[in-house]
Motif scaffolding. Structure first.
Motif, PDB file in Angstrom:
ATOM      1  N   LEU A  91       0.849  -1.187   0.000  1.00  0.00           N
ATOM      2  CA  LEU A  91       0.000   0.000   0.000  1.00  0.00           C
ATOM      3  C   LEU A  91       0.883   1.234   0.000  1.00  0.00           C
ATOM      4  O   LEU A  91       1.834   1.331   0.778  1.00  0.00           O
ATOM      5  N   ILE A  92       0.562   2.190  -0.866  1.00  0.00           N
ATOM      6  CA  ILE A  92       1.248   3.482  -0.879  1.00  0.00           C
ATOM      7  C   ILE A  92       0.253   4.526  -0.398  1.00  0.00           C
ATOM      8  O   ILE A  92      -0.863   4.623  -0.930  1.00  0.00           O
ATOM      9  N   GLY A  93       0.635   5.287   0.632  1.00  0.00           N
ATOM     10  CA  GLY A  93      -0.294   6.277   1.150  1.00  0.00           C
ATOM     11  C   GLY A  93       0.387   7.271   2.074  1.00  0.00           C
ATOM     12  O   GLY A  93       1.534   7.078   2.493  1.00  0.00           O
ATOM     13  N   GLN A  94      -0.339   8.329   2.409  1.00  0.00           N
ATOM     14  CA  GLN A  94       0.163   9.365   3.301  1.00  0.00           C
ATOM     15  C   GLN A  94      -0.058   8.933   4.745  1.00  0.00           C
ATOM     16  O   GLN A  94      -1.195   8.764   5.187  1.00  0.00           O
ATOM     17  N   CYS A  95       1.044   8.752   5.476  1.00  0.00           N
ATOM     18  CA  CYS A  95       0.994   8.273   6.862  1.00  0.00           C
ATOM     19  C   CYS A  95       0.896   9.467   7.806  1.00  0.00           C
ATOM     20  O   CYS A  95       1.755  10.359   7.775  1.00  0.00           O
ATOM     21  N   GLU A  96      -0.114   9.462   8.669  1.00  0.00           N
ATOM     22  CA  GLU A  96      -0.290  10.560   9.606  1.00  0.00           C
ATOM     23  C   GLU A  96       0.769  10.536  10.702  1.00  0.00           C
ATOM     24  O   GLU A  96       1.188  11.585  11.193  1.00  0.00           O
ATOM     25  N   LEU A  97       1.244   9.351  11.067  1.00  0.00           N
ATOM     26  CA  LEU A  97       2.256   9.255  12.112  1.00  0.00           C
ATOM     27  C   LEU A  97       3.577   9.847  11.654  1.00  0.00           C
ATOM     28  O   LEU A  97       4.230  10.592  12.393  1.00  0.00           O
TER      29      LEU A  97
END
Length: 314
Positions: A189-195
């Motif tokens: 999965l490629i995505g914007q991580c909030e952490l």
């Protein structure tokens, strides 16, 4: 490509996309713009309703569709092998659709083509690489596809193989999912991580308790999954020596981090590029005394310490 095949392919491209310039078509079919002009003229003269707008491009008149397309043996084999791949590597929903697609393709083939396709397929077996996607991963894959299309954030527990800068291997992530990529036989999965407040990659096999949230996100206008390339942050080099009798096996292993290989009198010299030398530790230990770390010295010491710990177990 033969002219008749190219003419059909041009119509299919125009049917797939609203507008295409002659330059676009020339690039797709690796021919000259002048040839495309002649092809468009030939199609128009044969009754295909192509509309051309200067400075904009060509398009098919609305409502025009090609009659059903027939397949030759090679095309049919390619499609059927493709359904095998989808069934192996995608989630349950797409897997079932692959089965029905395969039956439909086989049903429309003429008997002579169907027999030849069946004969050819007995000589080819698709092995998609790595282990087959297990039930849990297929379930996660389906959930993530839904979340990406509906632009909903997801939350999951994640286990890293190597600890992060804070020393932790496990954490809970909330991510805006942008896309899924099959890399080296594993779904990522490629995505914007909030952490981490940045774009990150997450293997589905390392996820736990995946939940699709009600929170929505806006897909960044400058992100295109087809053009996306991961930032290469592997700046540490590792050199190893593989003894001659395992050289062929090391070559076949095709480790992801391998950069170059050179044959020498004392064996195979292999250069790796990694983020941390420890990423190769277990792989190196798996070859036993047949593999020696040449540099860096820190990894040599790490291997030695690990071997000493192993000796205490015996």
């Amino acid at each position: 490509m033969k002219k008749t095949d190219r003419l059909l392919a041009i119509v299919l491209e125009l049917q797939r996309k609203d507008v295409l310039r002659a330059e676009d078509l020339a690039a797709i079919f690796e021919t000259s713009v002048r040839t495309i002009y002649r092809d468009i003229q030939a199609l128009s003269e044969s009754g295909v309703p192509i509309v051309g707008a200067p400075g904009i491009g060509y398009s098919l008149m609305e409502g025009y569709f090609l009659p059903p397309v027939s397949f030759n043996v090679e095309e049919a084999v390619a499609l059927l092998i493709g359904t095998d791949f989808v069934e192996q590597k995608f989630d349950t929903e797409y897997g079932s659709k692959a089965q029905t697609s395969r039956r439909k393709i086989e049903a429309i083939l003429p008997e002579s083509i169907r027999r030849e396709v069946s004969r050819v397929r007995t000589t080819i077996r698709l092995f998609a690489g790595g282990k087959e996607v297990d039930h849990r991963e297929k379930n996660y894959l389906e959930k993530l596809r839904f979340a990406i299309l509906e632009k909903q954030k997801v939350r999951f527990g994640y286990s890293k193989r190597m600890p992060e800068a804070d020393g932790n291997r496990q954490s809970v992530r909330v991510v805006a999912p942008y896309g899924l990529v099959l890399m080296h036989g594993s779904w990522v999965l490629i995505g914007q991580c909030e952490l981490r407040q940045q774009l990150r990659h997450f293997r589905l096999s390392r996820m736990d308790e995946l939940t699709v949230l009600e929170d929505r996100f806006e897909h960044p206008v400058d992100f295109n999954l087809q053009d996306y390339k991961q930032i290469d942050d592997r700046h540490v080099y590792v050199r190893i020596l593989a003894h001659p009798h395992i050289a062929d096996k090391v070559k076949e292993a095709k480790n992801f981090y391998m950069e170059t290989m050179e044959e020498h009198a004392d064996g195979l010299h292999v250069l790796f590029r990694v983020r941390q030398p420890e990423e190769l530790l277990q792989w190196i230990l798996g070859w036993g005394a047949d593999m020696v770390v040449l540099e860096p010295e820190t990894l040599r010491k790490r291997v030695r310490a690990e071997v000493e710990k192993m000796l205490k177990c015996y």
